[in-house]
Design an enzyme around this catalytic site. Structure first.
Site, PDB file in Angstrom:
ATOM      1  N   ARG A   1       0.307  -1.252  -0.007  1.00 56.65           N
ATOM      2  CA  ARG A   1       0.002  -0.122  -0.098  1.00 56.65           C
ATOM      3  C   ARG A   1       0.789   1.493  -0.115  1.00 56.65           C
ATOM      4  O   ARG A   1       0.411   2.519  -0.186  1.00 56.65           O
ATOM      5  CB  ARG A   1      -1.091   0.139   0.958  1.00 56.65           C
TER       6      ARG A   1
ATOM      7  N   GLU B   1      10.733 -19.843  23.721  1.00 54.49           N
ATOM      8  CA  GLU B   1      11.382 -18.225  23.145  1.00 54.49           C
ATOM      9  C   GLU B   1      11.845 -18.418  24.193  1.00 54.49           C
ATOM     10  O   GLU B   1      10.862 -17.782  25.457  1.00 54.49           O
ATOM     11  CB  GLU B   1      10.833 -18.400  22.317  1.00 54.49           C
TER      12      GLU B   1
ATOM     13  N   LYS C   1       6.782 -18.471  25.534  1.00 52.70           N
ATOM     14  CA  LYS C   1       7.730 -17.230  25.396  1.00 52.70           C
ATOM     15  C   LYS C   1       8.297 -17.246  26.826  1.00 52.70           C
ATOM     16  O   LYS C   1       7.772 -17.651  27.926  1.00 52.70           O
ATOM     17  CB  LYS C   1       6.652 -16.031  25.718  1.00 52.70           C
TER      18      LYS C   1
ATOM     19  N   HIS D   1       3.331 -25.330  13.467  1.00 55.66           N
ATOM     20  CA  HIS D   1       4.681 -25.962  13.348  1.00 55.66           C
ATOM     21  C   HIS D   1       4.574 -27.175  14.436  1.00 55.66           C
ATOM     22  O   HIS D   1       5.062 -27.860  14.378  1.00 55.66           O
ATOM     23  CB  HIS D   1       5.586 -25.173  14.341  1.00 55.66           C
TER      24      HIS D   1
ATOM     25  N   ASP E   1      -1.148 -20.096  17.710  1.00 54.15           N
ATOM     26  CA  ASP E   1       0.239 -19.848  17.125  1.00 54.15           C
ATOM     27  C   ASP E   1       1.813 -20.439  16.620  1.00 54.15           C
ATOM     28  O   ASP E   1       2.618 -20.479  15.840  1.00 54.15           O
ATOM     29  CB  ASP E   1       1.272 -18.582  18.013  1.00 54.15           C
TER      30      ASP E   1
ATOM     31  N   LYS F   1      16.520 -20.268  23.664  1.00 55.62           N
ATOM     32  CA  LYS F   1      16.157 -20.143  22.717  1.00 55.62           C
ATOM     33  C   LYS F   1      16.026 -21.698  21.582  1.00 55.62           C
ATOM     34  O   LYS F   1      17.243 -22.289  21.854  1.00 55.62           O
ATOM     35  CB  LYS F   1      16.088 -18.804  21.984  1.00 55.62           C
TER      36      LYS F   1
ATOM     37  N   LYS G   1      12.913 -26.776   6.999  1.00 57.26           N
ATOM     38  CA  LYS G   1      13.999 -26.869   7.712  1.00 57.26           C
ATOM     39  C   LYS G   1      15.135 -27.841   7.808  1.00 57.26           C
ATOM     40  O   LYS G   1      14.054 -28.580   7.991  1.00 57.26           O
ATOM     41  CB  LYS G   1      14.173 -26.392   9.203  1.00 57.26           C
TER      42      LYS G   1
ATOM     43  N   ASP H   1       4.801 -23.530   6.474  1.00 54.44           N
ATOM     44  CA  ASP H   1       4.810 -23.565   7.064  1.00 54.44           C
ATOM     45  C   ASP H   1       6.475 -24.260   7.090  1.00 54.44           C
ATOM     46  O   ASP H   1       6.822 -24.904   6.994  1.00 54.44           O
ATOM     47  CB  ASP H   1       4.489 -24.804   8.077  1.00 54.44           C
ATOM     48  N   HIS H   2       7.050 -22.853   7.581  1.00 49.60           N
ATOM     49  CA  HIS H   2       8.677 -22.792   7.881  1.00 49.60           C
ATOM     50  C   HIS H   2       9.443 -23.846   8.360  1.00 49.60           C
ATOM     51  O   HIS H   2      10.408 -23.884   7.682  1.00 49.60           O
ATOM     52  CB  HIS H   2       9.211 -21.473   7.610  1.00 49.60           C
TER      53      HIS H   2
ATOM     54  N   LYS I   1       1.696 -18.134   7.087  1.00 46.06           N
ATOM     55  CA  LYS I   1       0.861 -18.389   8.261  1.00 46.06           C
ATOM     56  C   LYS I   1       0.471 -16.869   9.146  1.00 46.06           C
ATOM     57  O   LYS I   1       0.797 -16.234   8.880  1.00 46.06           O
ATOM     58  CB  LYS I   1       1.703 -19.555   9.508  1.00 46.06           C
TER      59      LYS I   1
END
Lengths: 530, 359
Positions: A78, A253, A379, A278, A273, A384, A219, A214-215, A185
């Site tokens: 935009r 995380e 979280k 995942h 999420d 991580k 991997k 779905d990344h 996603k």
């Protein structure tokens, strides 16, 4: 007569196909499906995903010589940007994040094929101009061309974008050419919204042309799960309820809601999420039966069977028993004071959204009957880390039960997804000395130690796959919907029932609420210490 | 062998019998480092002056390929037989954090002795890890059954051979003797990898697709020292295209060996195709592959000193140009690329009979 770029000849069939042959120079050269030249249109092109992931992925493909000749990229967004301004921003980020570094010549070659298209997502005229622009590109190059639409905007625009693509005729089947869509996603927020989005997507593109990304599946270690299981004879015979006690999948995380992510996260929560997409994808790769072949549907047929076999936690009582949700309170991570979840930026102070969830998943199949799969994500955990651990049953304690200290815990096979991708295996060993003492020792394989070359980023692999028409590493409609069915039952118990299970609390920097520990402890197990 | 042989960078001199013990000490002394190994990587040369250069090459190679490196140099002409050994480790920071190390054992064997050479190889391998053997230079009489029967991968560079026909005969015999168990990798073939990828990609384009059935001419420009690289590339183009060689058909082309070589082929449709290889020692090792039909030229080229290939499809009035990566020039770069790709190298094997005919 102008020639058809996709077909090569006017009647719309490829020259190779007409003659019943395939490009002979391709034969035996690369053992993967080959990406085809196309124009990639990225919706939401001014966003972080485009700058940090998608363009660097395309750049790295070009640097590795994997990007087909003639790929054109159009950023659709935009903001009132020029081609030049758009390219400058992309170049700046590419210099920072590209896996292979930044080579001026490669960038110049790629950048000369990048353009910016300014339009609102609901503006008919913007799509009409896009169609004209795409036609002009194709004409310039001799006819019709393949098109890959990447919907990377905020999710509230997905419907608009897809509907406008259809209205502008951009999703129409064109003889000899393909038009495909990649959808980022989150794919829906509930079963109903996912079904609706699927209707919209499949009303615009055929399922075979739809790539739900779905990344995690891109991997290296996620792809290695199938190799580990099915290319090593020692694992598969033991990969069942007779030898495996339980499986843990952890996605921890240490970050919280920095960078304004609280706005999205507080609407979604950990279950929607991460678990719906995942973690259930990883679970299905670990638990699936051997596919009949490595085709996209061969693999996805087996994965969806796993998700369909998940026992449903469809009452508040079952959810209370098998699921723990939690929010972090203020605490300390890496020596730094951090706020509690409800004090985070853009989070509702009265929020009922979970920042941690642990789920006991039971897969009702012959192979996995009685074997719990514990899935946890949160979280503000201490570090991580994403990993899958397979906990094998203990040996009968008839031989070494008199040994001082007894027999340590059973064997554990760990598949580390990130960071420090690799595999480790814990075995018990005798300590040197005259007495019989045992200690667990670890055999460890690190991708980074053994293979110095960095793995392609997940988006690199997935973009190439979409250009090649290989949907193996993308979620199919039924997978997505079955996963939402499982998640919806839990969400409903939390948010729709009269006696919702409690929200647990844990101090930031710890490994989650004690209720999650209790879930395993009650069965004589404990979470793996990462 | 004349001149003093440098041992700079080879590490600590050790007694042969003490190598394993000294390696253990090396690791015990440094707890901060991780000893990683994916393979036994053996580099053999009959030029002892190459030993230090090979050690530097291993230093680079181990950034991407953790291994136990065994460097062997044989000074065949030395009057008195002797063996000297050194150990060292090459360490690299992985992702700026962990120090990942590969151990290296270097041997200088003086005086000719096949038994000593073979036993040196046998005695210093990490068990269970694959054995990759890079033979530098001419294939000598030391390459025999008891040695090659234990190899998993055999790497060589046919462009360094004075008599490629003889060299390939030895390789083919070894493959036969090992029931094709040994994977063979010629760096002269690796040198054209990105050329082949580029050509395959360009022929996905409709304009090139159409032109395929009208091809009249193939041109390759290479350094003269890269004759086998150029012939392997030509063998690939013509074998994949399904063209018969003129040799089979009794057709010959005029050739001036000083400037290059010419060959004739016949397409499945019965058209004649002329292939020319031209030498240009000022250009890149392989500087051009062009495939021409009356209406289209598909061209991959490389300027000397650049790391990119220019790829182009030119039809009347219009050229599509893109650039892509080029292959490494240095042998260690080619070996590193080859190791990254792995596999059985079956395409190379399929090309070999045609290549041998062109040779």
């Amino acid at each position: 007569m102008r020639q058809n770029r996709c077909s090569g000849i006017a009647n719309g069939t490829k020259e190779w196909q007409v003659r019943g042959v395939s490009n002979p120079f391709r034969e035996d050269l690369v053992s993967r499906n080959l990406p085809e030249a196309c124009t990639v249109v990225i919706f939401g092109a001014t966003g972080d995903l485009t700058h940090r992931k998608l363009i660097p992925a395309l750049y790295n493909q070009a640097a590795d010589g994997e990007l087909p000749a003639g790929v054109k990229i159009i950023g659709f967004a935009r903001r009132n940007w020029t081609d030049e301004f758009f390219r400058e921003g992309l170049e700046k980020l590419n210099r920072e994040v590209s896996r292979t570094g930044h080579d001026e010549e490669v960038w110049a070659s790629l950048a000369s094929n990048i353009e910016y298209h300014q339009s609102e997502f609901q503006d008919d005229d913007g799509y009409r101009r896009l169609a004209e622009r795409l036609d002009a590109i194709d004409q310039e190059r001799g006819g019709k061309g393949n098109r890959l639409f990447y919907v990377a905007s905020a999710p509230e625009y997905f419907d608009d974008i897809l509907l406008h693509l259809k209205r502008a005729g951009l999703s129409d089947e064109r003889e000899g050419c393909w038009s495909r869509v990649i959808v980022e996603k989150p794919f829906g927020t509930t079963l109903a919204t996912a079904q609706h989005l699927n209707e919209v997507v499949n009303g615009t593109f055929e399922e075979k042309d739809t790539y739900r990304i779905d990344h995690y599946l891109g991997k290296e270690t996620a792809q290695n799960i199938m190799v580990l299981r099915f290319a090593n004879a020692i694992f598969e015979p033991m990969w069942n309820k007779q030898f495996i006690d339980h499986v843990q999948i952890t996605c921890a995380e240490h970050l919280g809601m920095e960078g304004g992510r609280g706005g999205y996260y507080d609407q979604a929560g950990a279950l929607r999420d991460m678990v719906q997409n995942h973690l259930l994808q990883l679970l299905s790769l670990v638990a699936m039966e051997p596919p009949t072949d490595l085709s996209a549907d061969g693999v996805r047929d087996e994965k969806v069977k796993v998700i369909r076999s998940l026992r449903q936690w469809d009452t508040p009582e079952l959810v209370a028993e098998n699921v723990t949700r939690g929010q972090y309170t203020s605490g300390n991570i890496n020596g730094k004071e951090v706020p509690g979840y409800c004090e985070e930026d853009r989070v509702d102070p009265e929020s009922e959204t979970e920042a941690f969830v642990a789920v006991r998943c039971m897969i009702d199949t012959w192979r996995w009957s009685g074997v719990p799969f514990y899935v946890r994500v949160g979280k503000r955990l201490p570090k991580k880390a994403t990993e899958i651990s397979i906990h094998f049953k203990e040996t009968p304690s008839v031989l070494f039960n008199a040994a001082p200290g007894g027999v340590p815990d059973g064997n554990v096979l760990v598949i580390r997804i990130q960071p420090d991708e690799g595999i480790s295996f814990r075995i018990n060993s005798k300590l040197p000395g005259t007495t019989l003492r045992m200690e667990p020792v670890k055999m460890d394989f690190h991708y980074s130690s053994s293979f110095g070359k960095s793995s392609p980023e997940a988006y690199e692999r997935l973009l190439l796959d979409a250009m090649a028409g290989d949907a193996t590493l993308f979620a199919r409609r039924d997978e997505v919907e079955e996963a939402w069915r499982f998640v919806d039952n839990i969400e409903n118990a939390w948010h729709e029932s009269d006696n919702p299970p409690l929200m647990a609390e844990f101090p930031a920097g710890s490994w989650g609420p004690k209720e999650a520990d209790e879930m395993l402890k009650s069965e004589g197990r404990k979470w793996r210490r990462l | 062998m004349s001149g003093k042989i440098s041992t700079e960078g080879l590490g600590m001199p050790v007694e042969i019998a003490a190598i394993d013990g000294e390696l253990r000490k090396l690791w015990e002394a440094d707890e901060a480092s991780t000893n990683a190994s994916l393979m036994n990587f053996l580099v053999y040369t009959e030029d002892p002056h190459e030993l230090t250069a090979n050690s530097k090459m291993i230093q680079k190679l181990t950034r991407e390929h953790a291994c136990r490196a065994v460097l062997i140099a044989m000074d065949r002409k030395a009057p008195k037989p002797s063996v000297a050994a050194w150990i060292t480790a090459h360490c690299h920071l992985a992702h700026g954090k962990k120090s990942i190390c590969s151990e290296q054992i270097s041997f200088l064997l003086s005086g000719y002795s096949f038994g000593r050479f073979r036993n040196t190889v046998f005695a210093h391998l990490n068990s269970d890890l694959p054995l990759v053997f890079w033979w530098q230079g001419e294939i000598s009489d030391l390459f025999e059954e008891r040695l090659y029967s234990i190899l998993d991968r055999f790497i060589f560079d046919s462009s360094t051979w004075s008599n490629p026909t003889e060299g390939f005969a030895k390789i083919m015999e070894a493959r036969e003797q090992t029931n094709d168990h040994m994977v063979t990798q010629d760096l002269s073939w690796t040198r054209s990898y990105h050329y082949r990828l580029a050509i395959a990609g360009l022929f996905d384009d409709p304009a090139a697709e159409r032109s395929f059935f009208e091809i009249e001419e193939v041109n390759i420009v290479a350094q003269k020292s890269q004759r086998t690289s150029a012939l392997l590339l030509l063998a690939w183009v013509t074998e994949q295209a399904g063209w018969k060689t003129g040799l089979e058909l009794g057709l010959t082309a005029e050739t001036n060996p000083e400037n290059g070589e010419s060959f004739l082929f016949e397409s499945k449709e019965g058209r004649n195709i002329v292939a020319k290889i031209t030498w240009d020692d000022d250009g890149a090792p392989l500087s051009l592959l062009s495939i021409k039909s009356p209406d289209c030229e598909v061209k991959v080229s490389r300027q000397e000193g650049t790391s990119h290939l220019c790829q182009a499809i030119c039809t009347a009035g219009h050229c599509l140009n893109v650039s892509g990566p080029a292959d490494a020039d240095d042998p260690e770069g080619l070996v590193a690329d080859q190791l990254s790709r792995g596999g059985k190298n079956s395409l190379f094997l399929r090309m070999l009979p045609r290549f041998l005919k062109l040779l």
